[in-house]
Design a protein around this motif. Structure first.
Motif, PDB file in Angstrom:
ATOM      1  N   ILE A  32       1.060  -0.934   0.256  1.00 46.53           N
ATOM      2  CA  ILE A  32      -0.017   0.133  -0.530  1.00 46.53           C
ATOM      3  C   ILE A  32       0.853   1.406   0.096  1.00 46.53           C
ATOM      4  O   ILE A  32       0.392   1.791  -0.418  1.00 46.53           O
ATOM      5  N   GLN A  33       1.522   1.083   0.824  1.00 47.02           N
ATOM      6  CA  GLN A  33       2.766   2.274   0.475  1.00 47.02           C
ATOM      7  C   GLN A  33       3.404   2.751  -0.336  1.00 47.02           C
ATOM      8  O   GLN A  33       3.787   3.878  -1.119  1.00 47.02           O
ATOM      9  N   GLN A  34       3.874   1.329  -1.346  1.00 42.75           N
ATOM     10  CA  GLN A  34       4.492   2.067  -2.218  1.00 42.75           C
ATOM     11  C   GLN A  34       3.194   2.163  -3.361  1.00 42.75           C
ATOM     12  O   GLN A  34       4.343   3.186  -4.487  1.00 42.75           O
ATOM     13  N   MET A  35       2.398   1.738  -3.242  1.00 39.88           N
ATOM     14  CA  MET A  35       1.648   2.502  -4.380  1.00 39.88           C
ATOM     15  C   MET A  35       0.828   3.338  -4.250  1.00 39.88           C
ATOM     16  O   MET A  35       0.900   4.377  -4.840  1.00 39.88           O
ATOM     17  N   ARG A  36       1.344   4.522  -3.367  1.00 41.22           N
ATOM     18  CA  ARG A  36       0.635   5.789  -2.970  1.00 41.22           C
ATOM     19  C   ARG A  36       2.512   6.383  -2.950  1.00 41.22           C
ATOM     20  O   ARG A  36       2.601   8.052  -2.636  1.00 41.22           O
ATOM     21  N   GLY A  37       3.263   5.657  -3.430  1.00 41.26           N
ATOM     22  CA  GLY A  37       5.187   6.282  -3.457  1.00 41.26           C
ATOM     23  C   GLY A  37       5.918   6.568  -2.569  1.00 41.26           C
ATOM     24  O   GLY A  37       6.991   6.989  -2.327  1.00 41.26           O
ATOM     25  N   GLY A  38       5.490   5.890  -1.364  1.00 39.73           N
ATOM     26  CA  GLY A  38       5.993   5.829  -0.758  1.00 39.73           C
ATOM     27  C   GLY A  38       6.815   4.601  -0.489  1.00 39.73           C
ATOM     28  O   GLY A  38       7.131   3.196  -1.029  1.00 39.73           O
ATOM     29  N   SER A  39       8.393   4.457   0.202  1.00 43.82           N
ATOM     30  CA  SER A  39       9.165   2.770   0.333  1.00 43.82           C
ATOM     31  C   SER A  39      10.044   2.495   1.860  1.00 43.82           C
ATOM     32  O   SER A  39      10.915   1.692   1.683  1.00 43.82           O
ATOM     33  N   HIS A  40       9.395   3.844   2.477  1.00 42.45           N
ATOM     34  CA  HIS A  40      10.548   3.460   3.703  1.00 42.45           C
ATOM     35  C   HIS A  40      10.453   2.171   4.327  1.00 42.45           C
ATOM     36  O   HIS A  40      12.155   1.546   3.977  1.00 42.45           O
ATOM     37  N   TRP A  41       9.545   1.309   4.436  1.00 40.81           N
ATOM     38  CA  TRP A  41      10.126   0.164   5.344  1.00 40.81           C
ATOM     39  C   TRP A  41      10.679  -0.992   4.122  1.00 40.81           C
ATOM     40  O   TRP A  41      11.845  -1.879   4.577  1.00 40.81           O
ATOM     41  N   MET A  42      10.427  -1.258   3.033  1.00 43.20           N
ATOM     42  CA  MET A  42      10.846  -1.888   1.870  1.00 43.20           C
ATOM     43  C   MET A  42      12.265  -1.293   1.863  1.00 43.20           C
ATOM     44  O   MET A  42      13.022  -2.647   1.644  1.00 43.20           O
ATOM     45  N   GLU A  43      12.899  -0.381   2.143  1.00 42.74           N
ATOM     46  CA  GLU A  43      14.123   0.043   1.697  1.00 42.74           C
ATOM     47  C   GLU A  43      14.642  -0.122   2.709  1.00 42.74           C
ATOM     48  O   GLU A  43      15.876  -0.946   2.577  1.00 42.74           O
ATOM     49  N   LYS A  44      14.526   0.283   3.904  1.00 43.59           N
ATOM     50  CA  LYS A  44      15.324  -0.792   5.273  1.00 43.59           C
ATOM     51  C   LYS A  44      15.506  -2.191   5.076  1.00 43.59           C
ATOM     52  O   LYS A  44      16.567  -2.755   5.464  1.00 43.59           O
ATOM     53  N   TYR A  45      14.354  -2.951   4.875  1.00 45.45           N
ATOM     54  CA  TYR A  45      14.500  -4.043   4.458  1.00 45.45           C
ATOM     55  C   TYR A  45      15.486  -4.769   3.860  1.00 45.45           C
ATOM     56  O   TYR A  45      16.078  -5.558   4.055  1.00 45.45           O
ATOM     57  N   GLN A  46      15.591  -4.256   2.242  1.00 45.84           N
ATOM     58  CA  GLN A  46      16.191  -4.338   1.684  1.00 45.84           C
ATOM     59  C   GLN A  46      17.522  -4.001   1.649  1.00 45.84           C
ATOM     60  O   GLN A  46      18.603  -5.348   1.775  1.00 45.84           O
TER      61      GLN A  46
END
Length: 134
Positions: A32-46
């Motif tokens: 959902i965050q990525q669909m809204r243009g955000g990627s906070h948790w995904m970036e930290k995870y990666q």
């Protein structure tokens, strides 16, 4: 109109019993965050180099951060993630699976969250959720 709400259990996340559902729900939140243009948790995870489950265990296992899960009829359907500094808890995420939103009294869930935080010595709560749909 009479609205009957299901009973909800709010408890501290336990990686032995809750990890599968927490990973799924947090993954939904990331999408959902990525669909809204955000990627906070995904970036930290990666950047972590860990598996998704390992990352969540590490993140929620830090002394200054915790997660609570919401359970209805033995199914984890939501969570909140917060950081704690002295007697202040800052809620960083709050996620409910969409199909459950109309089945619960959010005021009671929030009171349960406050009670859980008070049991951990928290006196003040602030919300710092970045991706609220405004």
């Amino acid at each position: 109109m009479l609205i009957l709400f299901e009973a909800v259990l709010v408890k501290e996340f336990n990686s032995d019993t809750d990890l599968g559902r927490l990973a799924e729900l947090w993954g939904n939140l990331c999408m959902i965050q990525q669909m809204r243009g955000g990627s906070h948790w995904m970036e930290k995870y990666q950047k972590s180099g860990l598996t998704w489950s390992e990352y969540l265990i590490k993140l929620t296992g830090l002394p200054e951060s915790k997660a609570l899960v919401f359970i209805m009829k033995e199914v984890v359907f939501g969570f909140t993630f917060f950081t704690i500094e002295k007697d202040l808890a800052t809620i960083r995420e709050f996620y409910l699976e969409p199909g459950y939103k109309d089945k619960l009294n959010t005021d009671l869930v929030i009171e349960d969250i406050k009670s859980q935080l008070r049991n951990q010595g928290v006196q003040f709560i602030e919300f710092d959720i970045k991706d609220l749909p405004i």
